[in-house]
Design an enzyme around this catalytic site. Sequence first.
Site, PDB file in Angstrom:
ATOM      1  N   GLU A 101       0.964  -1.106   0.070  1.00  0.00           N
ATOM      2  CA  GLU A 101       0.066  -0.012  -0.003  1.00  0.00           C
ATOM      3  C   GLU A 101       1.019   1.322  -0.086  1.00  0.00           C
ATOM      4  O   GLU A 101       2.016   1.202   0.633  1.00  0.00           O
ATOM      5  CB  GLU A 101      -1.072  -0.099   1.028  1.00  0.00           C
ATOM      6  CG  GLU A 101      -1.767   1.126   1.414  1.00  0.00           C
ATOM      7  CD  GLU A 101      -2.703   1.390   0.462  1.00  0.00           C
ATOM      8  OE1 GLU A 101      -2.428   1.619  -0.784  1.00  0.00           O
ATOM      9  OE2 GLU A 101      -4.163   1.440   0.680  1.00  0.00           O
ATOM     10  N   ASP A 102       0.482   2.262  -0.522  1.00  0.00           N
ATOM     11  CA  ASP A 102       1.027   3.568  -0.518  1.00  0.00           C
ATOM     12  C   ASP A 102       1.236   4.269   0.752  1.00  0.00           C
ATOM     13  O   ASP A 102       2.052   4.384   1.307  1.00  0.00           O
ATOM     14  CB  ASP A 102       0.704   4.572  -1.706  1.00  0.00           C
ATOM     15  CG  ASP A 102      -1.019   4.729  -1.559  1.00  0.00           C
ATOM     16  OD1 ASP A 102      -1.547   4.205  -0.674  1.00  0.00           O
ATOM     17  OD2 ASP A 102      -1.475   5.712  -2.297  1.00  0.00           O
ATOM     18  N   ASP A 105      -3.577   5.757   6.463  1.00  0.00           N
ATOM     19  CA  ASP A 105      -4.125   7.122   6.866  1.00  0.00           C
ATOM     20  C   ASP A 105      -4.950   6.806   8.100  1.00  0.00           C
ATOM     21  O   ASP A 105      -4.571   6.523   9.204  1.00  0.00           O
ATOM     22  CB  ASP A 105      -4.488   7.941   5.940  1.00  0.00           C
ATOM     23  CG  ASP A 105      -5.071   9.259   6.318  1.00  0.00           C
ATOM     24  OD1 ASP A 105      -4.553   9.906   7.352  1.00  0.00           O
ATOM     25  OD2 ASP A 105      -5.982   9.904   5.638  1.00  0.00           O
ATOM     26  N   PHE A 154      -1.051  16.395   3.652  1.00  0.00           N
ATOM     27  CA  PHE A 154      -1.573  15.771   2.330  1.00  0.00           C
ATOM     28  C   PHE A 154      -0.346  15.532   1.531  1.00  0.00           C
ATOM     29  O   PHE A 154       0.199  16.622   0.836  1.00  0.00           O
ATOM     30  CB  PHE A 154      -2.976  16.531   1.704  1.00  0.00           C
ATOM     31  CG  PHE A 154      -3.699  15.391   0.802  1.00  0.00           C
ATOM     32  CD1 PHE A 154      -4.510  14.533   1.068  1.00  0.00           C
ATOM     33  CD2 PHE A 154      -3.224  15.169  -0.751  1.00  0.00           C
ATOM     34  CE1 PHE A 154      -4.771  13.569   0.082  1.00  0.00           C
ATOM     35  CE2 PHE A 154      -3.884  14.579  -1.733  1.00  0.00           C
ATOM     36  CZ  PHE A 154      -4.540  13.632  -0.781  1.00  0.00           C
ATOM     37  N   ARG A 167       0.753  11.712  -9.691  1.00  0.00           N
ATOM     38  CA  ARG A 167       1.447  10.365  -9.453  1.00  0.00           C
ATOM     39  C   ARG A 167       2.661  10.087 -10.036  1.00  0.00           C
ATOM     40  O   ARG A 167       3.327   9.180  -9.630  1.00  0.00           O
ATOM     41  CB  ARG A 167       0.440   9.597  -9.934  1.00  0.00           C
ATOM     42  CG  ARG A 167      -0.801   9.342  -9.370  1.00  0.00           C
ATOM     43  CD  ARG A 167      -1.669   8.227  -9.843  1.00  0.00           C
ATOM     44  NE  ARG A 167      -3.167   8.144  -9.539  1.00  0.00           N
ATOM     45  CZ  ARG A 167      -3.454   7.582  -8.470  1.00  0.00           C
ATOM     46  NH1 ARG A 167      -2.816   7.335  -7.454  1.00  0.00           N
ATOM     47  NH2 ARG A 167      -5.137   7.652  -8.470  1.00  0.00           N
TER      48      ARG A 167
END
Length: 175
Positions: A101-102, A105, A154, A167
């Site tokens: 997973e990136d 959160d 963010f 991206r």
Amino acid sequence: MISYKRTTLPEPLITEDEIQKKVNELALQISSDYATRELVVVCVLKGAWVFMADLVRRLSLPVRCDFVRLRSYQGTETTGKVEMLLDTTSDLEGKDLLIVEDIVDTGITMDYLLSHMQKRGVRSVEVCALLDKPSRRVVDLEIRYVGFTIPDKFIVGYGLDFDEKFRNLPYIGVV
Ligand code: IMP
Ligand code: MG
């Protein structure tokens, strides 16, 4: 350093070099932990695709790769509701899964995916997240491999987007 046309570049938080060093460390650890296992690496699209591509090329193991696509975000806000747009296609029974997973959160996405995968008769499931934002967590999760723990900002780049932009940025920055 790349230059972007038609937009200002996000403020760097983690450089390309720092990312590559970390990916190497994670790959070494994973290769040793799964040396005798049947590993299936599951990429969470779209955000984790760049990280996944770098990570699997550094693993010194024969691995299978599969993909899921989940959606919970609109813009910079989580909707709190996870949708599965694409599921894995390989037989996962008895396999050792590593979910790539990136970023974790609130943890809602990963919590959903872990319970989904645990129902598939797998031998084990672990998580490898490049980034962890623990200050926003609402569910209790165990993340076996974490690249960087970051503050509540963010971020974009290296696969992560803001409304589908950035991206392809080679570093991680703050919008
Ligand atoms: P969670 O369900 O709140 O843990 O959110 C996880 C997903 O939201 C990640 O897989 C990302 O795709 C996305 N996300 C969370 N934080 C960020 C961010 O700072 N930048 C870009 N995407 C993010
Ligand atoms: Mg994601």
